[in-house]
Design a protein around this motif. Structure first.
Motif, PDB file in Angstrom:
ATOM      1  N   HIS A 168       2.906   9.332   5.404  1.00  0.00           N
ATOM      2  CA  HIS A 168       4.122   9.612   4.628  1.00  0.00           C
ATOM      3  C   HIS A 168       5.195  10.251   5.504  1.00  0.00           C
ATOM      4  N   MET A 216       3.911   5.989  -4.813  1.00  0.00           N
ATOM      5  CA  MET A 216       4.422   6.766  -3.672  1.00  0.00           C
ATOM      6  C   MET A 216       5.462   7.758  -4.186  1.00  0.00           C
ATOM      7  N   THR A 229       2.082   4.646   2.551  1.00  0.00           N
ATOM      8  CA  THR A 229       1.109   5.115   1.553  1.00  0.00           C
ATOM      9  C   THR A 229      -0.273   5.352   2.167  1.00  0.00           C
TER      10      THR A 229
END
Ligand code: PLP
Length: 386
Positions: free
Chosen positions: A221, A82, A216
């Motif tokens: 996001h 991430m 994720t």
């Protein structure tokens, strides 16, 4: 006499923290509040001492020391692939507790609805009340603590502003699967809402369970606030260092609220946090392995005295049904357990919007040494024998 605000009168003192005080009073083994009774790693303590001696003793940047923010971003990339911008997407707070309430205050307006799975960590109720938000509860049902996708979908509407998620979960030990998270994410995207994802137990996993950060998943996001802390992963619950990870625009709001709530988390402990977040993979493997031993010890002990419980897949709690040993009123039963058996547990009703849903349940925490857990089991055997 002067009254407190309507907000403050709508929730009670924390039952969990109250049980801890009761345990102290009766010299009981405290399996109520989730804090370790074993030492924190030497490396994190040394790093904190070094920072204090190097005079890192004044305010850090309000949204977090740069080294800690960089370490958080690096770890998120290492563990989950991430990508996080430490300059614009992280706010360091006083524990996950402040991270959650600062995020809700920054993003949710009075009258907005937030979806909350129940049973839930008890702070989320007061968090919603303090923000003026209206919680919409969706049940997780045993034994797997899964939710009904239709029930979840029905809780969303154009009034919804967010959903609070906690995986691995306190108090159930549930670890949300990727498929479950995908169905939650679909609803978040459909209704354009924010996921407040409390991932404080991310590394405390059993039996091959996998932690998936909802941030994720595709399209999540920018609509997730990921909440975490040093507290559980590094056994430093008293340090009060946590953080949020969110898009730059959400982070800007969270940073403002955080600044006026607390200004900042302890500066030298943030430096130590940066060191801890760089621990090798083996640290997390050992952490999970050690917790597996503790879990199995308490699980067999509780089952042995007639409590009905499933093995948690994550976090460090066992939610047990005590009806077979005569529990009809969880609060009275938990109180008796402290006073006569000398063991503290949390009454199940504290995790539900309607207390009757938890009347036969007790939550036992096991971040304890084997000696503490064995002593607790011995006391339960004696205390529940008659
Ligand atoms: C799910 C969950 N979130 C947050 C917290 C509190 O975290 P912190 O001590 O970092 O404020 C706890 C503590 O028990 C917890 O179980």
């Amino acid at each position: 006499m002067l009254d407190v605000s309507r907000k403050a009168s709508r929730f009670t003192e924390s039952v969990i923290r109250e049980m801890t005080r009761l345990c102290r009073q009766h010299d009981a083994v405290n399996l109520a509040q989730g804090f370790p009774d074993f030492a924190a790693p030497a490396e994190i303590k040394d790093a904190a001492c070094r920072a204090i001696m190097a005079d890192v003793n004044q305010y850090a940047i309000t949204w977090g020391a740069p080294g800690l923010r960089q370490a958080i971003a690096a770890k998120q990339l290492r563990c989950y692939g991430m990508s996080v911008d430490p300059e614009r997407e992280i706010a360091v707070t006083c524990g996950a507790t402040e991270a959650m309430i600062a995020s809700i205050l920054a993003i949710v307006d009075p009258g907005d609805e937030i979806v909350v799975f129940e049973p839930f960590y008890e702070n989320y109720g007061p968090d919603a009340i303090l923000a003026g938000a209206v919680p919409r509860f969706v049940p997780l049902r045993p034994p797997d603590w899964t939710f009904d996708p239709d029930e979840l979908a029905a809780a969303f509407s154009d009034k919804t502003r967010g959903i609070i998620l906690n995986t691995p979960n306190n108090p159930t030990g549930k670890v949300f699967t990727r498929e479950e998270l995908e169905s939650i994410a679909t609803l978040c995207r459909k209704w354009d809402v924010v996921a407040f994802s409390d991932e404080i137990y991310e590394h405390i996993l059993y039996d091959g369970a996998e932690h998936v950060p909802i941030a994720t998943l595709p399209g999540m996001h920018d609509r997730t606030v990921t909440i975490n802390a040093l507290s559980k992963t590094y056994s430093v619950t008293g340090w009060r260092v946590g953080w949020t990870i969110a898009s730059p625009s959400l982070t800007a709001g969270i940073r403002k609220v955080h600044d006026f709530l607390t200004v900042g988390a302890a500066a030298p402990l943030q430096e130590a946090g940066a060191v801890a977040l760089g621990f090798p993979e083996s640290y997390y493997r050992t952490l999970a392995a050690d917790y597996t031993v503790r879990r199995d010890l308490l699980l067999s002990g509780l089952r042995g005295v007639g409590l009905q419980c499933e093995a948690p897949r994550g976090a460090y709690y066992i939610l047990a049904d005590a009806s077979a040993v005569g529990c009809r009123d969880d609060v009275a039963f938990a109180r008796r357990l402290v006073e006569s058996a000398g063991v503290g547990a949390v009454p199940g009703s504290s995790f539900f919007s309607r207390p009757e849903s938890g009347r036969t349940l007790l939550r036992f925490a096991f971040p304890k040494t084997e000696a503490t857990l064995k002593e607790a089991v011995k006391r339960l055997q004696r205390g529940l024998a008659h």
